[in-house]
Design an enzyme around this catalytic site. Structure first.
Site, PDB file in Angstrom:
ATOM      1  CG  ASP A  22     -46.171   7.740  -1.176  1.00  0.00           C
ATOM      2  OD1 ASP A  22     -46.076   7.825  -2.404  1.00  0.00           O
ATOM      3  OD2 ASP A  22     -47.129   7.201  -0.609  1.00  0.00           O
ATOM      4  CE  LYS A  39     -48.136  10.740  -3.974  1.00  0.00           C
ATOM      5  NZ  LYS A  39     -48.250   9.729  -2.964  1.00  0.00           N
ATOM      6  CE1 TYR A  69     -35.988  22.756  -8.309  1.00  0.00           C
ATOM      7  CE2 TYR A  69     -37.705  21.104  -8.374  1.00  0.00           C
ATOM      8  CZ  TYR A  69     -36.706  21.753  -7.697  1.00  0.00           C
ATOM      9  OH  TYR A  69     -36.416  21.412  -6.411  1.00  0.00           O
TER      10      TYR A  69
END
Ligand code: NAI
Length: 402
Positions: free
Chosen positions: A266, A215, A148
């Site tokens: 995930d 992640k 972002y």
């Protein structure tokens, strides 16, 4: 004359008669604002004659573009700067155009580094999991960095060509000549400041645990570093009041402490569905937080119910998680609960916990009585579907009850 709210050390100092700016926003924004404002006024009035809020209209998005020729006019920025706390409806950002997101700009300009999104199930709200009562998350999403940061070039741009060339000559990394390029920065100081706020929240509210979501198995020096920096803040700054999940497994006591854990993003999507009771405060980098907060919102009834806040040390802007909902705009179909509950968060932030409790109680009471907007009715026969304004009236009546 109403008075101004001040911020000190990231907390609000609230006069009894604050002036609070609002931006109604685009799409369903003006409709849900009308309904929400009614609720706020009723709740404040019911909490005693000594307090009053003066609402100050400010403009951003399409309304500002029409009236002022700019989606985020300077005068709106000045008003937020001087008032410190504001509430807003959603503002649209067209995909793939040169239009910069007003939401992202506000977060950057006011250094609103923590996006806070509570997800708690309200009895009576249909949920896609067998036992939604176990869901009581407060998700903290880092608000300024990650993809972002806005460092992105189209595949045909000179800048992307320059970066591809640089990578080829300096690092022997060959990217296809038609690659667009985006950069994902994540820094230690900004991550630690954000994690510090989330940990303080968890400790102040006596929450059970904090889960860092990352992640890091793939993006070791951004997301992996986020995890490392998170644990470092826990150990170095709150060591006496926190314990890691690993230490608990080895026999350490978690009594009176916040348990720190981490999950790969995930796997976390699975855990919030299958083992929601194992997570409490959830701390994410920007993009993970964006995805996960919508998924968690779905678990407690959908976007229409999901409140949020963007908080910094000098300012705070409260807004629902959802967007402008262009498919239902102007049809009196939107659920104003997300904005109403964002208002409850705002009053809590201002130290008016009694007003916040009234607002939350009134939303719960209205839903429990079986009166809901279309997104929650979903063709059910056991509830009465009402429009945005009627729902607002009913919640306001509940919030204003003696
Ligand atoms: P969206 O949240 O506007 O809509 C997704 C779906 O949820 C739609 O089917 C919509 O009808 C439904 N929905 C959303 N809010 C609802 C409510 N209060 N009551 C009932 N149903 C509701 O997301 P979408 O379509 O991806 O985005 C539309 C625009 O909103 C885009 O321009 C996007 O950039 C902007 N947006 C703005 C945000 C903000 O101002 N903070 C946040 C998210 C998106």
């Amino acid at each position: 004359m109403p008075s101004l709210i001040k911020m000190k050390d990231g907390r609000a100092i609230t006069p009894p008669d604050p002036e609070i700016p609002f931006i109604a926003g685009d799409g369903i924004g003006p409709e849900i604002w009308l309904a929400a404002r009614r609720v706020f006024d009723a709740a404040v009035a019911a909490c005693g004659k000594k307090r009053r809020v003066a609402w100050l209209e400010s403009f951003a998005g399409q309304a500002a573009l029409k009236a002022r020729g700019h989606t985020l006019p300077g005068e709106t920025l000045d008003v937020i700067r001087s008032h410190a706390v504001a509430i807003k409806g959603p503002i649209g950002t067209p995909v793939g155009s040169g239009f910069t997101s007003v939401n992202v700009a506000l977060r950057k300009i006011f250094d609103l580094y923590a996006c806070v999104r509570p997800q708690k199930w309200i009895p009576g709200v249909p949920a896609p999991v067998p036992d939604p009562s176990k869901i009581d998350f407060v998700l903290f999403r880092e608000n300024l960095e990650d993809v972002y940061a806005g460092i992105e070039w189209s595949s045909k741009s000179a800048e992307a060509g320059y970066v591809r060339n640089f990578l080829r000559t300096e690092f022997h990394i060959d990217l296809p000549d038609d690659s667009g390029i985006g950069i994902k920065p994540m820094s230690e100081a900004i991550t630690k400041r954000f994690v510090r706020r989330a940990l303080r929240f968890a400790l102040d509210r006596r929450r059970r645990s904090v889960t860092f979501v990352h992640k890091g198995n793939i993006m070791k020096f951004t997301e992996g570093a986020f995890r490392t920096w998170g644990y470092e803040v826990g150990r170095m700054e709150f060591g006496k009041r926190t314990v890691t999940e690993g230490e608990v497994r080895e026999g350490a006591s978690a009594k009176g402490k916040v348990v720190l854990k981490d999950r790969i993003a995930d796997a976390m999507f699975q855990e919030v569905i299958l083992k929601p009771g194992e997570h409490d405060v959830i701390v994410c980098p920007n993009l993970n937080g964006d995805y996960l907060s919508d998924a968690c919102a779905a678990l407690v009834g959908g976007l229409g119910m999901a409140p949020g806040a963007n908080i910094g040390d000098q300012a705070a802007i409260f807004e629902a998680t959802h967007g402008t909902a262009p498919d239902i705009a102007g049809k009196d179909l939107g659920n104003p609960s997300g904005l109403i509950l964002s208002g409850a968060m705002m009053f809590e932030f201002l130290g008016w916990e009694d007003v916040a409790a009234r607002i939350r109680g009134a939303v719960e009471g209205t839903v429990l009585a079986g009166t809901v907007t279309g997104d929650l009715a979903r063709g059910r026969k056991d509830v009465t579907q009402v429009g945005t304004q009627k729902f607002g009236e009913l919640v306001a009546a509940g919030a204003g009850k003696a």
